[in-house]
Write an enzyme that holds these catalytic residues in place. Structure first.
Site, PDB file in Angstrom:
ATOM      1  N   ARG A  60     -58.821  12.349  16.343  1.00 56.58           N
ATOM      2  CA  ARG A  60     -59.582  13.518  15.894  1.00 56.58           C
ATOM      3  C   ARG A  60     -61.022  13.184  15.470  1.00 56.58           C
ATOM      4  O   ARG A  60     -61.929  13.966  15.692  1.00 56.58           O
ATOM      5  CB  ARG A  60     -58.843  14.152  14.710  1.00 56.58           C
ATOM      6  CG  ARG A  60     -59.273  15.568  14.385  1.00 56.58           C
ATOM      7  CD  ARG A  60     -58.150  16.294  13.709  1.00 56.58           C
ATOM      8  NE  ARG A  60     -57.468  15.430  12.753  1.00 56.58           N
ATOM      9  CZ  ARG A  60     -57.695  15.443  11.442  1.00 56.58           C
ATOM     10  NH1 ARG A  60     -58.570  16.247  10.915  1.00 56.58           N
ATOM     11  NH2 ARG A  60     -57.028  14.645  10.630  1.00 56.58           N
ATOM     12  N   ASP A 197     -37.684   0.894  20.293  1.00 52.44           N
ATOM     13  CA  ASP A 197     -37.106   0.209  19.141  1.00 52.44           C
ATOM     14  C   ASP A 197     -37.607  -1.212  19.312  1.00 52.44           C
ATOM     15  O   ASP A 197     -37.118  -1.944  20.187  1.00 52.44           O
ATOM     16  CB  ASP A 197     -35.582   0.246  19.171  1.00 52.44           C
ATOM     17  CG  ASP A 197     -35.016  -0.422  17.933  1.00 52.44           C
ATOM     18  OD1 ASP A 197     -35.522  -1.491  17.557  1.00 52.44           O
ATOM     19  OD2 ASP A 197     -34.092   0.124  17.322  1.00 52.44           O
ATOM     20  N   HIS A 198     -38.596  -1.602  18.520  1.00 50.59           N
ATOM     21  CA  HIS A 198     -39.279  -2.856  18.854  1.00 50.59           C
ATOM     22  C   HIS A 198     -38.367  -4.083  18.728  1.00 50.59           C
ATOM     23  O   HIS A 198     -38.672  -5.131  19.255  1.00 50.59           O
ATOM     24  CB  HIS A 198     -40.580  -3.011  18.062  1.00 50.59           C
ATOM     25  CG  HIS A 198     -40.386  -3.437  16.647  1.00 50.59           C
ATOM     26  ND1 HIS A 198     -40.072  -2.556  15.641  1.00 50.59           N
ATOM     27  CD2 HIS A 198     -40.463  -4.657  16.049  1.00 50.59           C
ATOM     28  CE1 HIS A 198     -39.963  -3.220  14.502  1.00 50.59           C
ATOM     29  NE2 HIS A 198     -40.195  -4.496  14.716  1.00 50.59           N
ATOM     30  N   GLU A 236     -36.060  -8.226   4.311  1.00 49.90           N
ATOM     31  CA  GLU A 236     -37.521  -8.232   4.292  1.00 49.90           C
ATOM     32  C   GLU A 236     -38.014  -8.598   2.898  1.00 49.90           C
ATOM     33  O   GLU A 236     -37.428  -8.189   1.891  1.00 49.90           O
ATOM     34  CB  GLU A 236     -38.062  -6.850   4.648  1.00 49.90           C
ATOM     35  CG  GLU A 236     -37.791  -6.454   6.078  1.00 49.90           C
ATOM     36  CD  GLU A 236     -38.600  -5.230   6.440  1.00 49.90           C
ATOM     37  OE1 GLU A 236     -39.671  -5.396   7.034  1.00 49.90           O
ATOM     38  OE2 GLU A 236     -38.172  -4.113   6.096  1.00 49.90           O
ATOM     39  N   ASP A 255     -34.878   4.218   8.250  1.00 46.66           N
ATOM     40  CA  ASP A 255     -35.980   3.379   8.726  1.00 46.66           C
ATOM     41  C   ASP A 255     -35.469   2.173   9.519  1.00 46.66           C
ATOM     42  O   ASP A 255     -36.118   1.718  10.453  1.00 46.66           O
ATOM     43  CB  ASP A 255     -36.801   2.904   7.509  1.00 46.66           C
ATOM     44  CG  ASP A 255     -38.036   2.117   7.904  1.00 46.66           C
ATOM     45  OD1 ASP A 255     -38.774   2.585   8.793  1.00 46.66           O
ATOM     46  OD2 ASP A 255     -38.274   1.030   7.332  1.00 46.66           O
ATOM     47  N   HIS A 260     -32.811  -0.435  14.302  1.00 47.88           N
ATOM     48  CA  HIS A 260     -32.762  -1.886  14.532  1.00 47.88           C
ATOM     49  C   HIS A 260     -31.367  -2.489  14.317  1.00 47.88           C
ATOM     50  O   HIS A 260     -30.897  -3.279  15.122  1.00 47.88           O
ATOM     51  CB  HIS A 260     -33.766  -2.604  13.616  1.00 47.88           C
ATOM     52  CG  HIS A 260     -35.150  -2.024  13.680  1.00 47.88           C
ATOM     53  ND1 HIS A 260     -35.687  -1.510  14.833  1.00 47.88           N
ATOM     54  CD2 HIS A 260     -36.117  -1.877  12.737  1.00 47.88           C
ATOM     55  CE1 HIS A 260     -36.926  -1.082  14.593  1.00 47.88           C
ATOM     56  NE2 HIS A 260     -37.192  -1.275  13.331  1.00 47.88           N
ATOM     57  N   LYS A 360     -35.648  -4.126   1.383  1.00 46.77           N
ATOM     58  CA  LYS A 360     -37.031  -4.559   1.178  1.00 46.77           C
ATOM     59  C   LYS A 360     -37.143  -5.282  -0.162  1.00 46.77           C
ATOM     60  O   LYS A 360     -36.274  -5.146  -1.020  1.00 46.77           O
ATOM     61  CB  LYS A 360     -37.955  -3.345   1.192  1.00 46.77           C
ATOM     62  CG  LYS A 360     -38.043  -2.702   2.579  1.00 46.77           C
ATOM     63  CD  LYS A 360     -39.357  -1.989   2.783  1.00 46.77           C
ATOM     64  CE  LYS A 360     -39.451  -1.337   4.138  1.00 46.77           C
ATOM     65  NZ  LYS A 360     -39.892  -2.240   5.195  1.00 46.77           N
TER      66      LYS A 360
END
Ligand code: BG6
Length: 511
Positions: A60, A197-198, A236, A255, A260, A360
């Site tokens: 934008r 999905d990396h 993580e 998430d 994953h 996390k």
């Protein structure tokens, strides 16, 4: 009959990429900077992009092509996983990078985009081949797809490429995922939709298929007769790192678990596919999910643990408690840690629990699959004090320190005592080849139309069915606070109890 696609499957070798334009929506965003641009640069560096390959950023803010190129170069300098940057490669690639100022919901912007693409100096080379990349906030996914379709960009002539890459999160529950699938499929045929999905782009995840099906040692043991249980951990160290606004609506279950962890589970548990083509592999993965019955809320009250991180220190750095993070509600009941036990009700796995956990702000960052085998009988060694020989296990380290370790009981020298020792393979010691980043693999696969490493619509929906069940069970519990775990720990005590109740324990990481 072997499938003719098998020879060109991504797992073997990528096909040659046709000249094309990649149009990135959300071109000034974090994902573009951190992952997408470094991936394109590395593809160019490794000679995998054809001359004249165009990257067009759509966003934008007003910006010139040169300003956009400068921003991307800064991002590349910061986020590239190889350094120093090869300036010649960048100079060549960036000549074909353009910026288009447009408004995502505005249909007119897409008509202008179409004109701009047709008027590019490279237009005669790229011949209307377009890869659209949705790296925007998810609430724009369907409107962009619809606008592309209305502007005539979603379908070209039969020999033109018109594909759509969709980032995660893919919906927020089963109903919204179904809705999203429906609206994307109204604009693009399913074979042209590439849901990211990396984790599937990670070499070590792809290697699971080789490990299981290109060896004769383990597959005979890969079932309920020999395996006691399976653990999948994605731990993580980072907290929510400025993503509180999104994360507070998602939590660890949406998430990470929905995508994953379930991907790791399906590849670990699937049957051998009929061939290596995308549909055969994805059929087998979906079958695994379908074999997990929707657990009842009473079961999930015991088998799904959630918790939130309190404050603390990780590597001497102070971390706020989750509820004090920016853009997080001070009364938030969003989980930053989840541990769940599932069972796969099929012939291979009946009675073998799969324990999945992710969180996390934990003590360590690592992703690991642990296959824990049945306990060996101790009859021979009981008299020597070994009433309970320890179980063999296989540790598949997805990241970091990628590798595979198998352990076995050995005689401790000079003693009549067994001790578990390791046999270890590491990528670092075993290979000198370049280890590509997940996004490099995924972008190249989308460019050649190879879908194996992308999630199919039914796969996302089946995973949501299970995550929805977890949420439905949690919603029945009236709580004002979630259990807390200390930053820098391995999660809440409830997670340890989940396994202890079954006479088991989480396998600790070794490095
Ligand atoms: C993303 C999640 O999909 O995966 C993040 O949204 C998470 O919250 C990330 O940090 C983890 O990916 P990786 O590749 O670093 O393990």
């Amino acid at each position: 009959m072997p499938n003719s696609n098998a020879a060109t499957n991504c797992i073997v070798n990528p096909k040659k990429v046709a000249p094309a334009a990649a149009i990135i929506f959300g071109a000034t965003g974090d994902l573009t900077h951190r992952k997408i641009v470094p991936a394109f640069y590395h593809l160019a560096k490794n000679g995998l992009l054809p001359d004249g390959f165009v990257i067009m950023g759509f966003a934008r803010r007003p910006k010139s092509d040169d300003e956009f190129r400068k921003d991307l170069k800064e991002a590349l300098d910061k986020f590239s996983h190889t350094k120093p940057i090869d300036e010649d490669v960048w100079a060549k690639l960036s000549q074909h990078i353009y910026y288009f100022q447009g408004d995502l919901p505005d249909a007119e912007s897409y008509r202008k985009l179409n004109e701009k693409l047709k008027g590019l100096p490279e237009a005669s080379i790229i011949q209307g081949n377009y890869l659209f990349y949705l790296a925007t906030s998810p609430n724009y996914f369907n409107i962009v797809a619809q606008n592309l379709s209305e502007a005539g960009l979603a379908t070209g002539s039969p020999d033109q490429m018109r594909r759509l890459i969709v980032e995660k999160p893919f919906g927020e529950d089963l109903a919204s995922a179904k809705e999203l699938n429906k609206s994307l499929q109204a604009a693009f045929p399913e074979k042209n939709i590439f849901r990211i999905d990396h984790y599937l782009g990670k070499e070590t995840v792809q290697n699971l298929l080789y490990f299981r099906f290109a060896n004769s040692i383990y597959e005979p043991l890969w079932n309920r007769r020999y395996i006691d249980h399976v653990q999948i951990t994605v731990a993580e160290k980072v907290g929510v790192e400025g993503r509180g606004g999104y994360y507070d609506t998602a939590g660890a279950s949406r998430d990470m678990l929905q995508n994953h962890l379930f991907q790791l589970l399906t590849i670990t548990a699937m049957e051998p596919p009929a061939s290596l083509d995308a549909e055969s592999i994805r059929d087998e993965k979906v079958k695994v999910l379908k074999s997990i019955p929707t657990p009842r809320p009473e079961e999930l009250a015991k088998s799904a643990v959630r918790a939130q991180y309190g404050g603390g220190f990780i590597d001497k750095k102070a971390i706020n408690a989750y509820r004090q993070e920016e853009k997080v509600s001070p009364n938030s009941l969003t989980e930053t840690y989840v541990a769940v036990r599932f069972e796969i009700d099929n012939w291979r796995w009946a009675g073998v629990p799969f324990y999945l956990r992710t969180g996390k702000a934990l003590t360590k960052q690592f992703t690991e699959i642990n296959i824990v085998f049945n306990r060996p009988p101790s009859v021979l060694f009981a008299a020597a004090g070994e009433a309970h020989l320890r179980r063999n296990s296989l540790r598949i380290r997805i990241q970091p320190n990628e590798g595979i370790t198998v352990n076995f009981n050995a005689k401790t020298p000079s003693k009549s005592a067994a001790q578990l020792v390791d046999m270890k393979f590491t990528y670092q010691g075993g290979f000198t080849d370049y280890l590509p980043e997940a996004y490099e693999r995924l972008i190249i696969d989308a460019l050649v139309g190879e879908s194996t490493l992308f999630t199919r619509s039914d796969e996302t929906e089946e995973a949501w069915r299970l995550v929805d069940a977890v949420h439905a069970a949690w919603d029945l519990q009236t709580v004002e606070n979630l259990p807390l775990y200390a930053c820098g720990s391995m999660g809440p005590v409830e997670s340890d109890l989940l396994l202890e109740r079954d006479g088991r324990h989480w396998v600790s990481p070794k490095d």
